[in-house]
Write a protein that holds these residues in place. Structure first.
Motif, short mmCIF file in Angstrom:
data_model
loop_
_atom_site.label_atom_id
_atom_site.label_comp_id
_atom_site.label_asym_id
_atom_site.label_seq_id
_atom_site.Cartn_x
_atom_site.Cartn_y
_atom_site.Cartn_z
N LYS A 1 0.85 -1.19 0.00
CA LYS A 1 0.00 0.00 0.00
C LYS A 1 0.89 1.24 0.00
O LYS A 1 1.84 1.32 0.78
CB LYS A 1 -0.92 0.02 1.22
CG LYS A 1 -1.91 -1.13 1.25
CD LYS A 1 -2.78 -1.06 2.49
CE LYS A 1 -3.76 -2.22 2.54
NZ LYS A 1 -4.59 -2.17 3.77
N TRP B 1 -5.81 5.72 -5.10
CA TRP B 1 -5.41 4.95 -3.92
C TRP B 1 -6.58 4.78 -2.96
O TRP B 1 -6.74 3.73 -2.35
CB TRP B 1 -4.24 5.63 -3.21
CG TRP B 1 -2.98 5.59 -4.02
CD1 TRP B 1 -2.71 4.78 -5.10
CD2 TRP B 1 -1.81 6.40 -3.85
NE1 TRP B 1 -1.46 5.04 -5.60
CE2 TRP B 1 -0.87 6.00 -4.86
CE3 TRP B 1 -1.44 7.39 -2.96
CZ2 TRP B 1 0.38 6.59 -4.98
CZ3 TRP B 1 -0.19 7.99 -3.08
CH2 TRP B 1 0.71 7.59 -4.07
N ASP C 1 -8.87 2.09 -4.47
CA ASP C 1 -8.33 0.74 -4.24
C ASP C 1 -8.56 0.31 -2.80
O ASP C 1 -8.90 -0.85 -2.53
CB ASP C 1 -6.83 0.72 -4.55
CG ASP C 1 -6.53 0.93 -6.03
OD1 ASP C 1 -7.45 0.69 -6.84
OD2 ASP C 1 -5.40 1.31 -6.36
N HIS C 2 -8.38 1.23 -1.87
CA HIS C 2 -8.58 0.92 -0.45
C HIS C 2 -10.03 0.54 -0.17
O HIS C 2 -10.31 -0.44 0.54
CB HIS C 2 -8.18 2.11 0.41
CG HIS C 2 -8.54 1.97 1.86
ND1 HIS C 2 -7.78 1.23 2.74
CD2 HIS C 2 -9.60 2.45 2.57
CE1 HIS C 2 -8.34 1.26 3.94
NE2 HIS C 2 -9.44 2.00 3.86
#
Length: 378
Positions: A164, A212, A215-216
């Motif tokens: 991550k 991001w 995606d999380h």
């Protein structure tokens, strides 16, 4: 060089592998024991230490030193640059707290720009920059942008945790930053008469933070579908404090204004303009239904309400079609947007159209038939 080779030969007699650390230490001891003259009374202990180490492994360096050569000074400068860079290395953790303070100041600015429902909202206020307070906001925006651009750049090169790019607190801190600061960048962009911010003007670090976060959220929903990634906007009680979730919302509004004016002015490719405006309607209504848009957009002086007033004229001219009446059009025409901040579910319930038991024409024919029978019965 002969001294170095003799030490290596001595090391080979003791072991098949050369222990260079031992070789250097022995050379150091011999040189220091035999001659201190090359230090020339050097008072800088750091420079003296580096000089000793370099001279111990390089007779050429000693010769250059005696001749006043720049080799030692260059090495010293290079080493000190490395130490300086390490000391000044960017540490986002130390500055994260201060960045939260700057965001709080911008949140205060957002509240002030509402002016109890009489203001234009912070997007349009910053875009027009008519008040003194608007000029001071640019300072906080610049500091925040510099910080988060560096955070994203560092995370892109070296992720903060395995698999991550950002830790959770940085990810959501960056998301809040995007939702508050990017509209200010959008305001500056369109103030200069530009167009198509999303494709032509958007900074890379905004895109990466958005990707991001996406995606999380996907991974969170996959691991725990009932959790809704911990961001259930429909459960928020204080709708008044919502910040618009799409940081590019105002860019889409600006493009809708531009499309509406092009459509009204006539020209070619009206079909594509109509399709894009209908897509914008669906987009806005989707945000409204999920409470993902700030009530600020409904302030009478906002750019969104400016678009709506111009769009009404287009609808009256039937330029969107003879019977165009989308959910958003009904929501706005009926004034339900005025109750948006209350968060009432009934706000989205369309007025039911009650049909008579018989169509008007059938009712008329039935009456005529009854009257005719009554007439003949006489």
């Amino acid at each position: 060089m002969e001294l170095l080779m003799s030490e290596i030969a001595f090391g080979n007699q003791e072991s098949q592998s050369v222990n260079y650390k031992t070789v250097i230490q022995r050379l150091e001891q011999r040189l220091i024991r035999n001659d201190w003259s090359w230090l020339n009374g050097e008072e800088d202990s750091y420079k003296a230490g580096v000089t000793t180490q370099v001279i111990a492994v390089s007779l050429e360096a000693r010769q250059q030193l005696n001749e006043g050569g720049p080799l030692i000074d260059e090495i010293i400068e290079c080493e000190r640059d490395i130490i300086r860079q390490r000391r000044e290395a960017f540490d986002p953790a130390k500055q994260l707290g201060q960045m939260k303070v700057y965001l709080t100041l911008l949140e205060w600015y957002m509240k002030v720009c509402k002016a109890n429902g009489q203001g234009p909202g912070y997007y349009d206020s910053f875009k027009s920059a008519r008040e003194r307070r608007d000029n001071g906001v640019d300072k906080y925006k610049t500091i925040l942008s510099d910080y988060w651009e560096r955070v994203v750049k560092e995370a892109e090169k070296k992720p903060q945790i395995w698999g991550k790019p950002l830790r959770r607190r940085y990810l959501f801190g960056g998301t809040n930053y995007c939702r508050i600061v990017e509209p200010l960048d959008i305001g500056e962009y369109y103030k200069r008469g530009r167009k198509d911010y999303i494709n032509r003007g958007r900074s890379k670090h905004y895109k990466l933070l958005e990707d991001w976060l996406g995606d999380h959220l996907k991974n969170s929903l996959k691991n725990n579908p009932k959790d809704e990634a911990g961001l259930s906007d429909s459960k928020l009680k204080n709708i008044e404090s919502i910040v618009t979730k799409d940081s590019c919302f105002w860019a889409r509004v600006e493009e809708a204004i531009r499309l509406s004016r092009l459509l009204e002015s006539g020209g070619t490719s009206n079909r594509s303009k109509i399709a894009n405006l209908m897509e914008f309607e669906e987009y806005v209504m989707g945000l409204i239904k999920e409470y993902k848009v700030s009530p600020d957009i409904f302030l009478e002086k906002s750019s969104y309400m400016q678009w709506w007033r111009e769009y009404v004229q287009i609808l009256e001219k039937q330029m969107m079609g003879d019977s165009h009446n989308s959910q958003l059009v009904a929501f706005m025409r009926e004034g339900r947007y005025k109750n948006y901040a209350e968060g009432s579910p009934s706000m989205f319930q369309e007025v039911a159209k009650i049909s008579p038991p018989f169509p008007p024409r059938c009712l008329t024919l039935s009456l005529l038939l009854v009257l005719s029978l009554f007439h003949f019965s006489k």
